[in-house]
Design a protein around this motif. Structure first.
Motif, short mmCIF file in Angstrom:
data_model
loop_
_atom_site.label_atom_id
_atom_site.label_comp_id
_atom_site.label_asym_id
_atom_site.label_seq_id
_atom_site.Cartn_x
_atom_site.Cartn_y
_atom_site.Cartn_z
N ILE A 116 0.98 -1.22 0.11
CA ILE A 116 -0.01 0.02 0.39
C ILE A 116 0.43 1.72 -0.30
O ILE A 116 0.83 2.77 -0.44
CB ILE A 116 -1.00 -0.09 1.05
N GLN A 117 1.93 1.21 0.31
CA GLN A 117 2.91 2.29 0.57
C GLN A 117 3.07 2.92 -0.44
O GLN A 117 3.39 3.75 -0.66
CB GLN A 117 4.53 2.57 2.55
N TYR A 120 0.28 4.16 -2.31
CA TYR A 120 -0.18 6.23 -1.96
C TYR A 120 0.87 6.46 -0.97
O TYR A 120 0.57 7.85 -0.50
CB TYR A 120 -1.41 5.71 -1.07
N THR A 122 1.79 6.46 1.53
CA THR A 122 1.52 6.12 2.99
C THR A 122 0.90 4.30 3.16
O THR A 122 0.13 4.28 2.37
CB THR A 122 0.55 6.90 3.71
N SER A 123 1.10 4.53 4.65
CA SER A 123 0.67 3.27 4.96
C SER A 123 -1.30 2.84 4.72
O SER A 123 -1.58 2.15 4.61
CB SER A 123 0.33 2.60 6.15
N GLY A 124 -1.89 4.09 4.02
CA GLY A 124 -3.09 3.94 3.84
C GLY A 124 -3.91 3.78 4.94
O GLY A 124 -4.01 4.01 6.43
N GLU A 254 -10.18 3.26 -3.11
CA GLU A 254 -8.99 3.85 -3.79
C GLU A 254 -8.40 2.86 -2.40
O GLU A 254 -8.43 1.34 -2.06
CB GLU A 254 -8.67 5.50 -2.82
N GLU A 255 -7.71 3.45 -0.83
CA GLU A 255 -6.56 3.07 0.31
C GLU A 255 -7.67 1.68 0.59
O GLU A 255 -7.18 0.68 1.22
CB GLU A 255 -6.33 4.36 0.66
N LYS A 256 -8.86 2.14 0.78
CA LYS A 256 -9.56 1.11 1.39
C LYS A 256 -9.86 -0.25 0.72
O LYS A 256 -9.52 -1.20 1.60
CB LYS A 256 -11.46 1.23 1.81
N ALA A 259 -6.51 -2.06 0.65
CA ALA A 259 -5.96 -2.89 2.09
C ALA A 259 -7.24 -4.09 1.98
O ALA A 259 -6.21 -4.86 2.41
CB ALA A 259 -6.56 -1.93 3.16
#
Length: 314
Positions: A116-117, A120, A122-124, A254-256, A259
């Motif tokens: 994820i990093q 994006y 970041t670790s989101g 996105e980030e969700k 993950a």
């Protein structure tokens, strides 16, 4: 192409560490006793420290999302149920515990955050995904491996008592509970302690991988090719096919969604082998699934990511 290269860089070194352990065993620099003791050490010290450090360092109050955490939790519960159902198909009941654990338990904390990093910066939402899934991963792993331990005959009061004691005294469970309490109480993590924990936890993966490689029997794994390949398919493709459409339908983006993808479709964690070996199982099936999923997850994760991006969800 960049995502493919990243995935290869993330997982191929893990596979090579296992090959190194096997090579060291073959040339006589590691023997069965040494590999067994190293495996036990990883289970007792570095793995619990790694889990404690990952959870204690997370400040999840600012990004807390009950709906997202519940989705991760429920998806994990259902995934375990699917794996348990499929495990009933095998005539050899001694592999049920290993099969169930290897089919659902992702390397979400290690590979997930890095993946994820890379996307994006970041670790989101990875910390929330870890909170929703990783503690349950470990609780259920201890329970499943205890209930389906080879040689155990049915349910009894003594068996239930031993199982509960095993869960409470399991070093990995102690690390998780301590990490959650530390984070929940918002206790500071001094830089000195942070670096010390990080250093100890960092040896968990390489030592676990090398001990697994040294203990791995390719001939015996071939005897379990059916269960190994079935568990690998469930881990890399089956769970994603079931839950990613549900995640999209619930509006996760996105980030969700990234993950959730990592939670569902990343390789089976090395600690599944470590736990299986230390709880009375052969470990051959676990090692085989870890090797297969580690080798092919670079391609399957990239394929899922490409599909989600082409559909505009990531």
């Amino acid at each position: 192409m960049d995502n493919l290269i990243f995935s290869l860089n993330a997982v191929i070194p893990i596979f090579l560490m296992m090959v190194l352990g096997y090579f060291l065993y073959k040339i006589g620099w590691m023997d069965d006793d040494f590999a067994s003791e190293m495996n036990k050490f990883v289970f007792l010290v570095p793995l619990p420290v790694l889990l404690f450090h990952d959870l204690a360092a997370v400040d999840f109050t600012e990004m807390w999302d009950v709906r997202f955490v519940l989705f991760c939790f429920v998806a994990t519960v259902v995934s375990i149920g699917i794996a348990a159902g499929v495990s009933c198909l095998w005539k050899d009941k001694s592999i049920q515990g290993e099969f169930i654990q290897a089919s659902y338990r992702s390397s979400a904390a290690i590979l997930g955050i890095a993946f994820i990093q890379n996307i994006y910066g970041t670790s989101g939402m990875a910390p929330l995904m870890i909170i929703g899934s990783v503690p349950l991963y470990n609780v259920m792993a201890v329970l499943v491996l205890s209930l389906f331990q080879p040689g155990r005959q049915g349910f009894s009061r003594e068996m239930i008592k031993r199982t509960m004691k095993g869960i409470v005294t399991n070093p990995i469970m102690i690390g998780i509970v301590a990490g959650l309490l530390w984070s929940g109480l918002r206790l500071p993590l001094p830089q000195i302690l942070n670096k010390a924990l990080s250093s100890v936890g960092a040896v968990a993966t390489p030592m676990g991988l090398m001990s697994m490689g040294a203990s791995f029997g390719f001939g015996r794994a071939l005897d379990k090719a059916g269960p190994v390949l079935t568990a690998a398919f469930i881990k890399l493709a089956g769970l994603c096919a079931v839950f990613l459409p549900a995640a999209v339908g619930m509006g996760f983006r996105e980030e969700k969604l990234a993950a959730i993808l990592v939670m569902l479709g990343s390789a089976t964690t090395v600690s599944s082998y470590v736990m299986a070996k230390n709880m009375g199982h052969e470990g051959i099936l676990s090692a085989g699934v870890v090797m297969v999923t580690t080798l092919f997850s670079a391609f399957t994760l990239t394929g899922w990511l490409y599909l989600l991006r082409s559909m505009g969800y990531i």
